[in-house]
Write a protein that holds these residues in place. Structure first.
Motif, PDB file in Angstrom:
ATOM      1  N   PRO A 153       0.832  -1.204   0.000  1.00 55.84           N
ATOM      2  CA  PRO A 153       0.000   0.000   0.000  1.00 55.84           C
ATOM      3  C   PRO A 153       0.864   1.251   0.000  1.00 55.84           C
ATOM      4  O   PRO A 153       1.966   1.258   0.572  1.00 55.84           O
ATOM      5  CB  PRO A 153      -0.796  -0.131   1.306  1.00 55.84           C
ATOM      6  N   PHE A 154       0.347   2.303  -0.608  1.00 61.08           N
ATOM      7  CA  PHE A 154       1.101   3.554  -0.711  1.00 61.08           C
ATOM      8  C   PHE A 154       1.510   4.079   0.664  1.00 61.08           C
ATOM      9  O   PHE A 154       2.664   4.449   0.887  1.00 61.08           O
ATOM     10  CB  PHE A 154       0.249   4.592  -1.450  1.00 61.08           C
ATOM     11  N   LEU A 155       0.552   4.099   1.617  1.00 61.62           N
ATOM     12  CA  LEU A 155       0.845   4.710   2.917  1.00 61.62           C
ATOM     13  C   LEU A 155       1.953   3.976   3.660  1.00 61.62           C
ATOM     14  O   LEU A 155       2.704   4.579   4.422  1.00 61.62           O
ATOM     15  CB  LEU A 155      -0.436   4.775   3.769  1.00 61.62           C
ATOM     16  N   ILE A 156       2.052   2.691   3.415  1.00 63.66           N
ATOM     17  CA  ILE A 156       3.111   1.915   4.074  1.00 63.66           C
ATOM     18  C   ILE A 156       4.450   2.138   3.381  1.00 63.66           C
ATOM     19  O   ILE A 156       5.484   2.347   4.017  1.00 63.66           O
ATOM     20  CB  ILE A 156       2.708   0.430   4.125  1.00 63.66           C
ATOM     21  N   SER A 157       4.412   2.155   2.053  1.00 67.08           N
ATOM     22  CA  SER A 157       5.641   2.406   1.300  1.00 67.08           C
ATOM     23  C   SER A 157       6.165   3.816   1.592  1.00 67.08           C
ATOM     24  O   SER A 157       7.371   4.039   1.676  1.00 67.08           O
ATOM     25  CB  SER A 157       5.374   2.242  -0.196  1.00 67.08           C
ATOM     26  N   LEU A 158       5.238   4.748   1.776  1.00 67.73           N
ATOM     27  CA  LEU A 158       5.625   6.146   2.018  1.00 67.73           C
ATOM     28  C   LEU A 158       6.460   6.282   3.300  1.00 67.73           C
ATOM     29  O   LEU A 158       7.429   7.033   3.342  1.00 67.73           O
ATOM     30  CB  LEU A 158       4.365   7.010   2.116  1.00 67.73           C
ATOM     31  N   GLN A 159       6.049   5.525   4.306  1.00 65.07           N
ATOM     32  CA  GLN A 159       6.779   5.592   5.579  1.00 65.07           C
ATOM     33  C   GLN A 159       8.235   5.166   5.431  1.00 65.07           C
ATOM     34  O   GLN A 159       9.075   5.529   6.238  1.00 65.07           O
ATOM     35  CB  GLN A 159       6.098   4.691   6.622  1.00 65.07           C
ATOM     36  N   LYS A 160       8.493   4.376   4.382  1.00 68.67           N
ATOM     37  CA  LYS A 160       9.857   3.866   4.207  1.00 68.67           C
ATOM     38  C   LYS A 160      10.709   4.779   3.311  1.00 68.67           C
ATOM     39  O   LYS A 160      11.842   4.447   2.990  1.00 68.67           O
ATOM     40  CB  LYS A 160       9.804   2.467   3.586  1.00 68.67           C
ATOM     41  N   GLN A 161      10.135   5.907   2.863  1.00 73.82           N
ATOM     42  CA  GLN A 161      10.888   6.800   1.986  1.00 73.82           C
ATOM     43  C   GLN A 161      11.607   7.870   2.807  1.00 73.82           C
ATOM     44  O   GLN A 161      11.157   8.237   3.902  1.00 73.82           O
ATOM     45  CB  GLN A 161       9.951   7.491   0.977  1.00 73.82           C
ATOM     46  N   ALA A 162      12.707   8.365   2.221  1.00 70.49           N
ATOM     47  CA  ALA A 162      13.455   9.434   2.879  1.00 70.49           C
ATOM     48  C   ALA A 162      12.619  10.713   2.920  1.00 70.49           C
ATOM     49  O   ALA A 162      11.752  10.910   2.069  1.00 70.49           O
ATOM     50  CB  ALA A 162      14.759   9.698   2.119  1.00 70.49           C
ATOM     51  N   GLN A 163      12.895  11.564   3.872  1.00 71.15           N
ATOM     52  CA  GLN A 163      12.177  12.817   4.048  1.00 71.15           C
ATOM     53  C   GLN A 163      12.157  13.636   2.751  1.00 71.15           C
ATOM     54  O   GLN A 163      11.123  14.135   2.302  1.00 71.15           O
ATOM     55  CB  GLN A 163      12.858  13.617   5.180  1.00 71.15           C
ATOM     56  N   ARG A 164      13.331  13.736   2.143  1.00 73.41           N
ATOM     57  CA  ARG A 164      13.509  14.506   0.909  1.00 73.41           C
ATOM     58  C   ARG A 164      12.581  13.973  -0.197  1.00 73.41           C
ATOM     59  O   ARG A 164      11.969  14.724  -0.949  1.00 73.41           O
ATOM     60  CB  ARG A 164      14.989  14.347   0.494  1.00 73.41           C
ATOM     61  N   VAL A 165      12.460  12.649  -0.282  1.00 68.28           N
ATOM     62  CA  VAL A 165      11.633  12.025  -1.312  1.00 68.28           C
ATOM     63  C   VAL A 165      10.153  12.300  -1.037  1.00 68.28           C
ATOM     64  O   VAL A 165       9.379  12.604  -1.947  1.00 68.28           O
ATOM     65  CB  VAL A 165      11.899  10.502  -1.366  1.00 68.28           C
ATOM     66  N   ARG A 166       9.796  12.240   0.250  1.00 66.35           N
ATOM     67  CA  ARG A 166       8.402  12.509   0.616  1.00 66.35           C
ATOM     68  C   ARG A 166       8.029  13.940   0.266  1.00 66.35           C
ATOM     69  O   ARG A 166       6.929  14.222  -0.203  1.00 66.35           O
ATOM     70  CB  ARG A 166       8.191  12.244   2.111  1.00 66.35           C
ATOM     71  N   GLU A 167       8.986  14.847   0.491  1.00 72.48           N
ATOM     72  CA  GLU A 167       8.726  16.250   0.169  1.00 72.48           C
ATOM     73  C   GLU A 167       8.557  16.445  -1.337  1.00 72.48           C
ATOM     74  O   GLU A 167       7.694  17.198  -1.793  1.00 72.48           O
ATOM     75  CB  GLU A 167       9.862  17.135   0.681  1.00 72.48           C
ATOM     76  N   GLU A 168       9.400  15.732  -2.085  1.00 73.16           N
ATOM     77  CA  GLU A 168       9.324  15.850  -3.543  1.00 73.16           C
ATOM     78  C   GLU A 168       7.983  15.313  -4.053  1.00 73.16           C
ATOM     79  O   GLU A 168       7.373  15.873  -4.962  1.00 73.16           O
ATOM     80  CB  GLU A 168      10.505  15.107  -4.184  1.00 73.16           C
ATOM     81  N   LEU A 169       7.527  14.220  -3.450  1.00 65.34           N
ATOM     82  CA  LEU A 169       6.226  13.669  -3.826  1.00 65.34           C
ATOM     83  C   LEU A 169       5.131  14.715  -3.590  1.00 65.34           C
ATOM     84  O   LEU A 169       4.293  14.966  -4.456  1.00 65.34           O
ATOM     85  CB  LEU A 169       5.928  12.412  -3.014  1.00 65.34           C
ATOM     86  N   GLU A 170       5.162  15.351  -2.421  1.00 66.36           N
ATOM     87  CA  GLU A 170       4.159  16.364  -2.098  1.00 66.36           C
ATOM     88  C   GLU A 170       4.193  17.514  -3.101  1.00 66.36           C
ATOM     89  O   GLU A 170       3.164  18.017  -3.520  1.00 66.36           O
ATOM     90  CB  GLU A 170       4.410  16.934  -0.690  1.00 66.36           C
ATOM     91  N   ARG A 171       5.431  17.915  -3.434  1.00 66.67           N
ATOM     92  CA  ARG A 171       5.570  19.046  -4.354  1.00 66.67           C
ATOM     93  C   ARG A 171       4.954  18.700  -5.710  1.00 66.67           C
ATOM     94  O   ARG A 171       4.166  19.463  -6.275  1.00 66.67           O
ATOM     95  CB  ARG A 171       7.050  19.418  -4.522  1.00 66.67           C
ATOM     96  N   ARG A 172       5.279  17.519  -6.239  1.00 65.66           N
ATOM     97  CA  ARG A 172       4.754  17.134  -7.551  1.00 65.66           C
ATOM     98  C   ARG A 172       3.241  16.949  -7.507  1.00 65.66           C
ATOM     99  O   ARG A 172       2.529  17.290  -8.455  1.00 65.66           O
ATOM    100  CB  ARG A 172       5.428  15.853  -8.048  1.00 65.66           C
ATOM    101  N   LEU A 173       2.779  16.383  -6.404  1.00 64.23           N
ATOM    102  CA  LEU A 173       1.350  16.160  -6.241  1.00 64.23           C
ATOM    103  C   LEU A 173       0.611  17.496  -6.303  1.00 64.23           C
ATOM    104  O   LEU A 173      -0.427  17.626  -6.968  1.00 64.23           O
ATOM    105  CB  LEU A 173       1.125  15.500  -4.873  1.00 64.23           C
ATOM    106  N   TRP A 174       1.168  18.465  -5.605  1.00 60.77           N
ATOM    107  CA  TRP A 174       0.514  19.773  -5.569  1.00 60.77           C
ATOM    108  C   TRP A 174       0.669  20.499  -6.915  1.00 60.77           C
ATOM    109  O   TRP A 174      -0.323  20.890  -7.538  1.00 60.77           O
ATOM    110  CB  TRP A 174       1.083  20.636  -4.424  1.00 60.77           C
ATOM    111  N   ASP A 175       1.922  20.664  -7.371  1.00 61.08           N
ATOM    112  CA  ASP A 175       2.174  21.466  -8.577  1.00 61.08           C
ATOM    113  C   ASP A 175       1.523  20.867  -9.813  1.00 61.08           C
ATOM    114  O   ASP A 175       0.956  21.576 -10.635  1.00 61.08           O
ATOM    115  CB  ASP A 175       3.685  21.576  -8.851  1.00 61.08           C
TER     116      ASP A 175
END
Ligand code: GDP
Length: 612
Positions: A153-175
């Motif tokens: 599941p995405f939410l579980i995989s997300l917890q295993k990502q680096a902070q920087r990667v999580r931020e990048e995901l948020e940025r792309r999701l928003w932009d």
């Protein structure tokens, strides 16, 4: 088939379509969903439909198991039915009066590329047909630094990502996605932050390649449909209702129709009513075919086997006499008896009639292969303000060419045929050649329209050029002293072009407005030329009743004698075609002309004949 046999079911499975821009991962996602279902190994529950795949509730629950704490829910729908072919064209055929047979849609958007032309088109179509949707923000595995956790599941995989990667995901999701939805007037957010799903579009980050997020996508779809679409999904034990997705040749059995049933029960032997090229079709179901249950999906070769009945929602192949007349996109209704069949036939006839266009007005001729594509073509043309004279389903026939000829009489730019995914009959081709009617053919709607619009612009431009060529341009010349080569018949003199331009055929006048003949030829250093512009010194011959020394003299200034209608066009429609020095000369000419006729080239109010 287990899911088919339950009677007394409360809700049927929602019909889900996948839309989105090319290459954003629609096909991969559908394959992944099928593969996930197979991998979940639910013997007997893995059923294929014709043109669709069924994902049972038990599979969705199993996949969502790790998320129990985050999204707790119990499914009351039997599962989800996914239409196998993604994209606009098939979706268009899932038509149902005033809406769609599809209950829900997944809009696939590449999170890295963001919104693209077909993303916008998809949203437009979903809006028109009032189909709710979620967004699958696909290809999260391509975010730099993403560490894939296959089928997690995405939410579980997300917890295993680096902070920087999580931020990048948020940025792309928003932009790339959420802000774009806002621009279109939709409130949107990542699914796990949404409180009110009726007001907010859910965005689910996924990777169709690694399978991350598929659990949430299915869980959110199932949760939303069973919660908000219960009225639509309430199952009726009554006669079936459906729509034809495709007409196919069934070797050995004649023509068959691939149909999506969205309500009721369909049985072998039932009387069905559908829409045909030449009116409604009433026939009996000879056979119903469904794919054999499989443990493993090999999409390429699925064998069909006869079944006695199918329950909505289902994708089924119907074999029945008379279906070769039927059209994709037409409704299918089961009638209880002949009397009801007649009533339903009338309903179908009216519904199809309402989609056709038959007028005597100027406009293009449209032919399309299915009712869905006809409807989509008409909508697309209306959006572009292109008038339609005649629109119908079927191959391009001679009478369509005759319509185009009649339309051309009214407006020469609309005397064309736009043929979407249909054949052009030989006699139509011949007739078109004879009358010079252009037939545009394509099997992608927007390309077909682009081709026509390009042609249209070229025709309008060519017409404009032609009209422009006929106009006398402003020109001002001076007879050079000492360069009279011949005094008359024709007079040949050396001149200097003071402003504007002169060409053979242009009438000339004196500064007092008196006409003194027409330019016959222009020569520059002994060579014939087709025009002379400001600053050039050339020799011209002048035809007409003119004699140097009597009508004109060395040193005189002459102007082109512009007919009033031409002057009006120069001041309006073709203003932008004049150079600055031509405009100066035109004003001098108008001044001369107005001395004789004060109303010469007076343009009132809005410029006439200005650009549309
Ligand atoms: P469609 O045109 O929307 O049906 O797109 P496809 O499903 O054919 O996918 C287009 C390309 O993107 C293919 O090469 C896929 O393998 C690739 N693709 C699709 N989904 C993903 C994904 O989640 N991650 C990555 N890395 N590639 C993907």
């Amino acid at each position: 088939m287990a899911e088919q046999k339950t009677s007394g079911r409360r809700l049927r499975q929602p019909i889900v379509v996948v839309l989105g821009h090319v290459d954003h991962g629609k096909t991969t996602l559908l394959d992944k969903i099928r593969g996930t279902t197979v991998a979940a190994k639910e013997p007997g529950l893995i059923t294929q439909h014709v043109g669709a795949s069924f994902v049972p509730a038990s599979v969705i629950e199993k996949l969502a198991e790790p998320l129990k704490k985050i999204i707790p829910f119990k499914l009351i729908i039997p599962g989800l039915l996914f239409i196998d072919t993604p994209g606009h064209e098939l979706f268009a055929n899932l038509r149902r009066r005033g809406g769609s047979v599809a209950d829900f849609a997944i809009l696939v958007v590449d999170i890295n590329e963001g919104f693209q032309p077909q993303t916008y088109e998809s949203i437009e179509i979903l809006r028109q047909r009032r189909v709710p949707f979620v967004v699958a923000a696909n290809k999260i595995d391509k975010i730099p630094g993403w560490r894939a956790n296959p089928d997690t599941p995405f939410l579980i995989s997300l917890q295993k990502q680096a902070q920087r990667v999580r931020e990048e995901l948020e940025r792309r999701l928003w932009d790339n996605i959420i802000s774009k939805l806002y621009e279109l007037g939709f409130q949107a957010d990542r699914f796990d932050r949404i409180r009110d799903f009726t007001r907010t579009v859910a965005v689910i980050p996924i990777s169709a390649k690694t399978g991350e997020g598929i659990a949430e996508l299915l869980a959110v779809l199932a949760g939303l449909t069973q919660r908000y679409l219960q009225h639509r999904l309430r199952f009726a034990e009554g006669p079936a209702k459906g729509v034809i997705l495709e007409i196919r040749e069934q070797p050995g059995l004649g023509t068959a129709a691939d149909v999506v049933i969205y309500d009721g029960v369909l049985r072998k032997g039932d009387i069905i009513v559908t829409g045909g090229l030449n009116g409604p079709v009433i026939t009996h179901v000879r056979a119903l075919l469904m794919p054999k249950p499989l443990q493993e999906i090999r999409v390429a070769k699925r064998e069909l086997e006869p079944v006695e009945e199918v329950y909505a929602a289902a994708g089924v192949r119907i074999v029945a006499p008379g279906l070769e007349e039927a059209i994709a996109g037409a409704p299918v209704f089961v009638a209880r008896d002949e009397g009801e069949a007649k009533q339903l036939a009338e309903k179908v006839r009216r519904e199809i009639e309402a989609l056709r266009i038959k007028t005597e007005a100027e406009g293009v001729i449209v032919k399309a292969d299915t009712l869905g594509s006809l409807e989509a073509m008409i909508e697309a043309l209306r959006k572009r303000d292109i008038p339609i004279r005649y629109a119908d389903v079927g191959p391009v026939a001679k009478r369509d060419v005759i319509e185009a000829v009649a339309s051309r009489e009214l407006n020469k730019f609309y005397g064309v045929i736009l043929a979407f995914n249909v054949k052009v009959l030989p006699e139509a081709e011949e007739e078109a050649k004879k009358h010079g009617i252009t037939i545009f053919t394509n099997n992608v709607i927007y390309r077909l329209l682009e081709d026509f619009e390009k042609w249209y612009k070229e025709q309008v431009e060519a017409e404009r050029r032609k009209e422009l060529e006929k106009l006398v341009r402003p020109g001002k010349i001076r007879l050079l002293p000492g360069y009279v080569f011949r005094r008359s018949n024709p007079a040949i003199v050396g001149v200097e072009v003071l402003g504007g331009v002169i060409k053979p055929g242009y009438p000339l006048m004196r500064e007092d407005g008196k006409r003194i003949g027409t330019i016959h030829q222009i020569q520059d250093k002994g060579k014939v030329i087709h025009e002379a512009r400001a600053g050039m010194a050339v020799a011209i011959s002048i035809r007409g009743h003119v004699m140097v020394g009597r009508h004109i003299d060395e040193g005189d200034v002459l102007y082109t004698d512009i007919p009033e209608q031409h002057a009006v066009l120069w001041l309006t429609k073709f203003k932008s075609e004049l150079t600055d020095d031509e405009m100066v000369v035109l004003k001098e000419i108008i001044k001369i002309k107005r001395k004789q006729n004060p109303a010469y080239a007076v343009v009132l109010g809005k410029p006439q004949g200005a650009k549309p």
